[in-house]
Design a protein around this motif. Structure first.
Motif, PDB file in Angstrom:
ATOM      1  N   LEU A 284      42.088   6.243 -14.591  1.00 45.04           N
ATOM      2  CA  LEU A 284      41.108   5.717 -15.531  1.00 45.04           C
ATOM      3  C   LEU A 284      41.720   4.684 -16.472  1.00 45.04           C
ATOM      4  CD1 LEU A 284      39.205   9.003 -16.389  1.00 45.04           C
ATOM      5  CD2 LEU A 284      38.417   7.122 -14.932  1.00 45.04           C
TER       6      LEU A 284
ATOM      7  N   ARG B 167      41.624   1.182 -15.051  1.00 42.18           N
ATOM      8  CA  ARG B 167      40.319   0.593 -14.743  1.00 42.18           C
ATOM      9  C   ARG B 167      40.094  -0.663 -15.582  1.00 42.18           C
ATOM     10  NH1 ARG B 167      36.915   2.933 -11.082  1.00 42.18           N
ATOM     11  NH2 ARG B 167      35.280   1.789 -12.099  1.00 42.18           N
TER      12      ARG B 167
ATOM     13  N   ILE C 133      36.460   2.755 -20.939  1.00 40.12           N
ATOM     14  CA  ILE C 133      36.823   4.017 -20.272  1.00 40.12           C
ATOM     15  C   ILE C 133      38.344   4.173 -20.262  1.00 40.12           C
ATOM     16  CG2 ILE C 133      36.913   3.216 -17.875  1.00 40.12           C
ATOM     17  CD1 ILE C 133      35.352   6.527 -19.002  1.00 40.12           C
TER      18      ILE C 133
ATOM     19  N   ALA D 153      40.158   7.387 -21.908  1.00 39.15           N
ATOM     20  CA  ALA D 153      41.102   8.211 -21.141  1.00 39.15           C
ATOM     21  C   ALA D 153      42.423   8.349 -21.891  1.00 39.15           C
ATOM     22  CB  ALA D 153      41.336   7.599 -19.762  1.00 39.15           C
TER      23      ALA D 153
ATOM     24  N   VAL E 160      32.832   9.523 -16.623  1.00 35.34           N
ATOM     25  CA  VAL E 160      33.698   9.377 -15.449  1.00 35.34           C
ATOM     26  C   VAL E 160      32.864   9.442 -14.182  1.00 35.34           C
ATOM     27  CG1 VAL E 160      35.598  10.432 -14.146  1.00 35.34           C
ATOM     28  CG2 VAL E 160      35.743  10.280 -16.637  1.00 35.34           C
TER      29      VAL E 160
END
Length: 136
Positions: free
Chosen positions: A61, A64, A69, A73, A133
Protein backbone atom coordinates in the motif's frame (compact mmCIF):
# COMPACT_ATOMS: atom_id res chain seq x y z
CA UNK A 1 -7.18 -6.16 -2.91
CA UNK A 2 -8.24 -9.33 -1.06
CA UNK A 3 -7.86 -8.90 2.68
CA UNK A 4 -10.17 -11.66 3.90
CA UNK A 5 -7.42 -13.38 5.88
CA UNK A 6 -6.73 -10.13 7.76
CA UNK A 7 -10.39 -9.77 8.59
CA UNK A 8 -10.60 -13.39 9.73
CA UNK A 9 -7.57 -12.90 11.96
CA UNK A 10 -9.33 -9.91 13.51
CA UNK A 11 -12.34 -12.11 14.28
CA UNK A 12 -10.07 -14.67 15.97
CA UNK A 13 -8.30 -12.02 18.05
CA UNK A 14 -11.61 -10.46 19.12
CA UNK A 15 -12.88 -13.90 20.14
CA UNK A 16 -9.84 -14.37 22.36
CA UNK A 17 -10.40 -10.94 23.92
CA UNK A 18 -14.00 -11.91 24.62
CA UNK A 19 -12.98 -15.19 26.27
CA UNK A 20 -10.37 -13.38 28.36
CA UNK A 21 -12.95 -10.88 29.57
CA UNK A 22 -15.28 -13.70 30.58
CA UNK A 23 -12.51 -15.55 32.41
CA UNK A 24 -11.32 -12.40 34.19
CA UNK A 25 -14.89 -11.52 35.22
CA UNK A 26 -15.25 -14.98 36.75
CA UNK A 27 -12.04 -14.47 38.73
CA UNK A 28 -8.45 -13.87 37.65
CA UNK A 29 -6.82 -16.11 40.26
CA UNK A 30 -9.42 -18.85 39.78
CA UNK A 31 -8.94 -18.79 35.99
CA UNK A 32 -5.23 -18.05 35.83
CA UNK A 33 -4.50 -21.18 33.81
CA UNK A 34 -7.15 -20.40 31.20
CA UNK A 35 -6.14 -16.74 31.02
CA UNK A 36 -2.47 -17.64 30.53
CA UNK A 37 -3.48 -20.04 27.75
CA UNK A 38 -5.56 -17.33 26.03
CA UNK A 39 -2.71 -14.81 26.36
CA UNK A 40 -0.30 -17.23 24.67
CA UNK A 41 -2.84 -17.94 21.94
CA UNK A 42 -3.42 -14.24 21.39
CA UNK A 43 0.32 -13.66 21.24
CA UNK A 44 0.67 -16.12 18.37
CA UNK A 45 -2.38 -14.73 16.51
CA UNK A 46 -1.27 -11.10 16.90
CA UNK A 47 2.32 -11.95 15.92
CA UNK A 48 1.15 -13.70 12.74
CA UNK A 49 -1.24 -10.90 11.88
CA UNK A 50 1.36 -8.17 12.38
CA UNK A 51 3.98 -10.09 10.47
CA UNK A 52 1.75 -10.43 7.42
CA UNK A 53 0.61 -6.81 7.63
CA UNK A 54 4.17 -5.51 8.00
CA UNK A 55 5.69 -7.79 5.36
CA UNK A 56 2.93 -7.74 2.76
CA UNK A 57 0.01 -5.37 3.22
CA UNK A 58 1.63 -2.12 4.35
CA UNK A 59 4.61 -2.25 1.95
CA UNK A 60 2.27 -2.84 -1.01
CA UNK A 61 0.00 0.00 0.00
CA UNK A 62 2.87 2.38 0.73
CA UNK A 63 4.08 1.91 -2.87
CA UNK A 64 0.71 2.74 -4.41
CA UNK A 65 0.50 5.87 -6.53
CA UNK A 66 -2.51 7.00 -4.49
CA UNK A 67 -0.70 9.18 -1.97
CA UNK A 68 -3.64 9.17 0.41
CA UNK A 69 -3.75 5.38 0.84
CA UNK A 70 0.07 5.25 1.01
CA UNK A 71 0.04 7.83 3.79
CA UNK A 72 -2.74 6.03 5.63
CA UNK A 73 -0.85 2.71 5.44
CA UNK A 74 2.26 4.39 6.86
CA UNK A 75 0.25 5.92 9.69
CA UNK A 76 -1.39 2.62 10.57
CA UNK A 77 1.96 0.79 10.48
CA UNK A 78 3.66 3.40 12.67
CA UNK A 79 0.77 3.48 15.14
CA UNK A 80 0.80 -0.28 15.40
CA UNK A 81 4.45 -0.27 16.42
CA UNK A 82 3.65 1.40 19.73
CA UNK A 83 0.61 -0.79 20.26
CA UNK A 84 2.64 -3.93 19.55
CA UNK A 85 5.29 -2.83 22.06
CA UNK A 86 2.64 -2.39 24.76
CA UNK A 87 1.10 -5.73 23.89
CA UNK A 88 4.53 -7.39 24.07
CA UNK A 89 5.09 -6.01 27.56
CA UNK A 90 1.62 -7.23 28.57
CA UNK A 91 2.41 -10.76 27.35
CA UNK A 92 5.78 -10.75 29.09
CA UNK A 93 4.25 -9.67 32.36
CA UNK A 94 1.09 -11.77 32.35
CA UNK A 95 1.82 -14.79 30.14
CA UNK A 96 2.56 -17.04 33.12
CA UNK A 97 -0.15 -18.46 35.33
CA UNK A 98 1.78 -17.56 38.48
CA UNK A 99 1.86 -13.86 37.55
CA UNK A 100 -1.90 -13.76 37.09
CA UNK A 101 -2.68 -15.35 40.43
CA UNK A 102 -0.23 -13.08 42.23
CA UNK A 103 -1.75 -9.75 41.17
CA UNK A 104 -5.32 -10.02 39.88
CA UNK A 105 -5.99 -6.27 40.08
CA UNK A 106 -2.75 -5.41 38.29
CA UNK A 107 -3.74 -7.84 35.56
CA UNK A 108 -7.23 -6.34 35.26
CA UNK A 109 -5.78 -2.83 34.96
CA UNK A 110 -3.20 -3.82 32.34
CA UNK A 111 -5.72 -5.98 30.54
CA UNK A 112 -8.22 -3.14 30.32
CA UNK A 113 -5.61 -0.76 28.95
CA UNK A 114 -3.94 -3.08 26.43
CA UNK A 115 -6.96 -5.02 25.24
CA UNK A 116 -9.08 -1.88 24.87
CA UNK A 117 -6.36 -0.32 22.72
CA UNK A 118 -6.08 -3.48 20.62
CA UNK A 119 -9.87 -3.75 20.31
CA UNK A 120 -10.16 -0.08 19.25
CA UNK A 121 -7.41 -0.55 16.67
CA UNK A 122 -9.10 -3.61 15.18
CA UNK A 123 -12.40 -1.76 14.99
CA UNK A 124 -10.75 1.20 13.24
CA UNK A 125 -9.09 -1.11 10.74
CA UNK A 126 -12.39 -2.91 10.11
CA UNK A 127 -14.44 0.25 9.65
CA UNK A 128 -11.98 2.83 8.26
CA UNK A 129 -8.91 1.18 6.77
CA UNK A 130 -9.99 -2.16 5.31
CA UNK A 131 -12.96 -0.75 3.36
CA UNK A 132 -10.56 1.68 1.65
CA UNK A 133 -8.14 -1.14 0.89
CA UNK A 134 -10.89 -3.32 -0.51
CA UNK A 135 -12.01 -0.48 -2.78
CA UNK A 136 -8.63 -0.45 -4.55
Amino acid sequence: MDIERFKQQHVQILQIIHRMRELAAAGVAENASGLAREIRLMKSKVALHLSIENDILYPRLEKRPDGQIARLAREYREEMTALADGFGRFVERWGAESALGGDPEGFRNDCNTVLKALHRRIQRENTEFYPRVEAL
